[in-house]
Scaffold this motif. Sequence first.
Motif, PDB file in Angstrom:
ATOM      1  N   VAL A 161       0.839  -1.200   0.000  1.00  0.00           N
ATOM      2  CA  VAL A 161       0.000   0.000   0.000  1.00  0.00           C
ATOM      3  C   VAL A 161       0.876   1.253   0.000  1.00  0.00           C
ATOM      4  N   LEU A 162       1.866   1.274   0.892  1.00  0.00           N
ATOM      5  CA  LEU A 162       2.748   2.448   0.970  1.00  0.00           C
ATOM      6  C   LEU A 162       3.645   2.552  -0.250  1.00  0.00           C
ATOM      7  N   ALA A 163       4.131   1.425  -0.727  1.00  0.00           N
ATOM      8  CA  ALA A 163       5.007   1.439  -1.907  1.00  0.00           C
ATOM      9  C   ALA A 163       4.265   1.900  -3.149  1.00  0.00           C
ATOM     10  N   GLY A 164       2.932   1.742  -3.145  1.00  0.00           N
ATOM     11  CA  GLY A 164       2.137   2.153  -4.299  1.00  0.00           C
ATOM     12  C   GLY A 164       1.776   3.621  -4.315  1.00  0.00           C
ATOM     13  N   LEU A 165       2.094   4.359  -3.248  1.00  0.00           N
ATOM     14  CA  LEU A 165       1.818   5.792  -3.204  1.00  0.00           C
ATOM     15  C   LEU A 165       2.924   6.585  -3.877  1.00  0.00           C
ATOM     16  N   ASP A 166       2.569   7.684  -4.545  1.00  0.00           N
ATOM     17  CA  ASP A 166       3.610   8.557  -5.074  1.00  0.00           C
ATOM     18  C   ASP A 166       4.154   9.423  -3.936  1.00  0.00           C
ATOM     19  N   SER A 167       5.182  10.209  -4.209  1.00  0.00           N
ATOM     20  CA  SER A 167       5.868  10.950  -3.142  1.00  0.00           C
ATOM     21  C   SER A 167       4.946  11.946  -2.438  1.00  0.00           C
TER      22      SER A 167
ATOM     23  N   GLU B 292     -16.268  -7.591   3.804  1.00  0.00           N
ATOM     24  CA  GLU B 292     -17.220  -6.933   2.919  1.00  0.00           C
ATOM     25  C   GLU B 292     -17.649  -5.577   3.484  1.00  0.00           C
ATOM     26  N   ALA B 293     -17.832  -5.502   4.790  1.00  0.00           N
ATOM     27  CA  ALA B 293     -18.223  -4.235   5.416  1.00  0.00           C
ATOM     28  C   ALA B 293     -17.124  -3.191   5.283  1.00  0.00           C
ATOM     29  N   TYR B 294     -15.881  -3.629   5.417  1.00  0.00           N
ATOM     30  CA  TYR B 294     -14.757  -2.703   5.389  1.00  0.00           C
ATOM     31  C   TYR B 294     -14.458  -2.165   3.989  1.00  0.00           C
ATOM     32  N   THR B 295     -14.796  -2.927   2.969  1.00  0.00           N
ATOM     33  CA  THR B 295     -14.368  -2.579   1.609  1.00  0.00           C
ATOM     34  C   THR B 295     -15.500  -2.088   0.727  1.00  0.00           C
ATOM     35  N   SER B 296     -16.652  -1.779   1.318  1.00  0.00           N
ATOM     36  CA  SER B 296     -17.715  -1.152   0.531  1.00  0.00           C
ATOM     37  C   SER B 296     -17.258   0.241   0.110  1.00  0.00           C
ATOM     38  N   ALA B 297     -17.865   0.759  -0.932  1.00  0.00           N
ATOM     39  CA  ALA B 297     -17.490   2.099  -1.401  1.00  0.00           C
ATOM     40  C   ALA B 297     -17.695   3.139  -0.312  1.00  0.00           C
ATOM     41  N   THR B 298     -18.779   2.994   0.440  1.00  0.00           N
ATOM     42  CA  THR B 298     -19.068   3.945   1.516  1.00  0.00           C
ATOM     43  C   THR B 298     -17.994   3.889   2.598  1.00  0.00           C
ATOM     44  N   ALA B 299     -17.593   2.680   2.974  1.00  0.00           N
ATOM     45  CA  ALA B 299     -16.575   2.539   4.016  1.00  0.00           C
ATOM     46  C   ALA B 299     -15.231   3.071   3.547  1.00  0.00           C
ATOM     47  N   LEU B 300     -14.838   2.735   2.332  1.00  0.00           N
ATOM     48  CA  LEU B 300     -13.535   3.179   1.833  1.00  0.00           C
ATOM     49  C   LEU B 300     -13.481   4.696   1.673  1.00  0.00           C
ATOM     50  N   ALA B 301     -14.618   5.314   1.438  1.00  0.00           N
ATOM     51  CA  ALA B 301     -14.652   6.777   1.312  1.00  0.00           C
ATOM     52  C   ALA B 301     -14.328   7.466   2.626  1.00  0.00           C
ATOM     53  N   ASP B 302     -14.390   6.708   3.727  1.00  0.00           N
ATOM     54  CA  ASP B 302     -14.105   7.269   5.056  1.00  0.00           C
ATOM     55  C   ASP B 302     -12.997   6.476   5.745  1.00  0.00           C
ATOM     56  N   THR B 303     -12.088   5.929   4.958  1.00  0.00           N
ATOM     57  CA  THR B 303     -10.978   5.134   5.486  1.00  0.00           C
ATOM     58  C   THR B 303      -9.658   5.825   5.173  1.00  0.00           C
ATOM     59  N   TYR B 304      -8.778   5.884   6.182  1.00  0.00           N
ATOM     60  CA  TYR B 304      -7.486   6.543   6.057  1.00  0.00           C
ATOM     61  C   TYR B 304      -6.348   5.525   6.136  1.00  0.00           C
ATOM     62  N   VAL B 305      -5.293   5.819   5.398  1.00  0.00           N
ATOM     63  CA  VAL B 305      -4.035   5.075   5.500  1.00  0.00           C
ATOM     64  C   VAL B 305      -2.974   6.041   6.019  1.00  0.00           C
ATOM     65  N   SER B 306      -2.209   5.599   7.002  1.00  0.00           N
ATOM     66  CA  SER B 306      -1.137   6.452   7.528  1.00  0.00           C
ATOM     67  C   SER B 306       0.047   5.611   7.956  1.00  0.00           C
TER      68      SER B 306
ATOM     69  N   GLY C  35      10.885   0.543  14.415  1.00  0.00           N
ATOM     70  CA  GLY C  35      10.198   1.824  14.524  1.00  0.00           C
ATOM     71  C   GLY C  35       9.222   2.094  13.396  1.00  0.00           C
ATOM     72  N   SER C  36       9.256   1.258  12.337  1.00  0.00           N
ATOM     73  CA  SER C  36       8.277   1.411  11.256  1.00  0.00           C
ATOM     74  C   SER C  36       6.869   1.200  11.796  1.00  0.00           C
ATOM     75  N   TYR C  37       5.930   1.936  11.222  1.00  0.00           N
ATOM     76  CA  TYR C  37       4.550   1.837  11.704  1.00  0.00           C
ATOM     77  C   TYR C  37       3.595   2.213  10.576  1.00  0.00           C
ATOM     78  N   MET C  38       2.448   1.513  10.529  1.00  0.00           N
ATOM     79  CA  MET C  38       1.406   1.814   9.548  1.00  0.00           C
ATOM     80  C   MET C  38       0.060   1.430  10.137  1.00  0.00           C
ATOM     81  N   ARG C  39      -0.978   2.127   9.694  1.00  0.00           N
ATOM     82  CA  ARG C  39      -2.326   1.719  10.087  1.00  0.00           C
ATOM     83  C   ARG C  39      -3.334   2.031   8.991  1.00  0.00           C
ATOM     84  N   ILE C  40      -4.430   1.274   9.030  1.00  0.00           N
ATOM     85  CA  ILE C  40      -5.608   1.494   8.197  1.00  0.00           C
ATOM     86  C   ILE C  40      -6.758   1.763   9.162  1.00  0.00           C
ATOM     87  N   ASP C  41      -7.390   2.924   9.003  1.00  0.00           N
ATOM     88  CA  ASP C  41      -8.381   3.406   9.981  1.00  0.00           C
ATOM     89  C   ASP C  41      -9.653   3.801   9.255  1.00  0.00           C
TER      90      ASP C  41
END
Length: 303
Positions: free
Chosen positions: A165-171, A234-248, A259-265
């Motif tokens: 997921v992180l590797a697929g993001l641009d800078s 299925e609940a997590y990956t609906s269009a509505t859910a993904l529209a309010d989901t953050y990656v950090s 020390g590396s850290y990631m979350r899906i919220d």
Amino acid sequence: MTCLANNFLATLSTTQQSSVVLALTSTNATQYWSNLPTTMVARRGIALSALSATQKAAAEALLAAALTAQGQTTMGNLRTADEYLKNNGGGSGYGGDLYYIAFLGTPSSTGPWILELTGHHYTFFYALGANNTPSSLTPNFVGVEPVSYSGGTPMATEQSAMRAVLAGLDSTQLTTAKLSTAVSDLVVGPQKDGKFPTTRSGILVSTLTSAQQDLVKAAIAAYANDANGTGQYEAYTSATALADTYVSWASYSDLATNGSYMRIDGPRIWIEFSVQGGIIFAAPHYHTVWRDKTTDYGGNFTF
């Protein structure tokens, strides 16, 4: 599930049954699981290592029924890793069968109860409600030390999917997703129920390309598709859910450096991946947790 649970109970003595069947209370659910060895934090229930061959076979059949084939692989890999840890410097606090099985509530086809499995680096709570309907496999702690050894790489799927997921993001996207402070360990780990940050941070999944969103879905699947029949993926990956989901993420985006850290919220989903310093071995190891803000412990408690 209820039939399998009762089949297991039928193999136990009265004393063993009393140690396995616990009241469905917040204290019993939240206070007796940990990512620490069982010699440091005592667990409730009965250890798989304390069962006879017949009892253990019944227990294993029940545990397998809570999990998909993917989930059974996850459980097997992590228990094998703990056996490796026992035999390579860890000692008696670790082991593939040093995992405790318990029921929170009496197994029933009409009322809520939870199947709990907990040990060192793996815990799940498989919650069932009315009509024996499963609702969640969370909290679900998944960790491993060492991350790679002669017997395999137990969490390669989870680590690769999250890192992709992180590797697929641009800078620019990667900068947007970065948290302003380091995160030293899991924010909502054991005994931190309901401690989700009040301010959600990172990059919204809905702003990502279709290909990038597919990587997020794959990372969610690496955890949520371990659960048999809960409908959480299925609940997590609906269009509505993904529209309010953050990656950090924080500190290092390789999810390999200490020390590396990631979350899906998201509205319900919470997955954390934290790279920790070694305990038995010098190399870093992984702590991760999958939570559901609505159905942790079957949604039986408020935090």
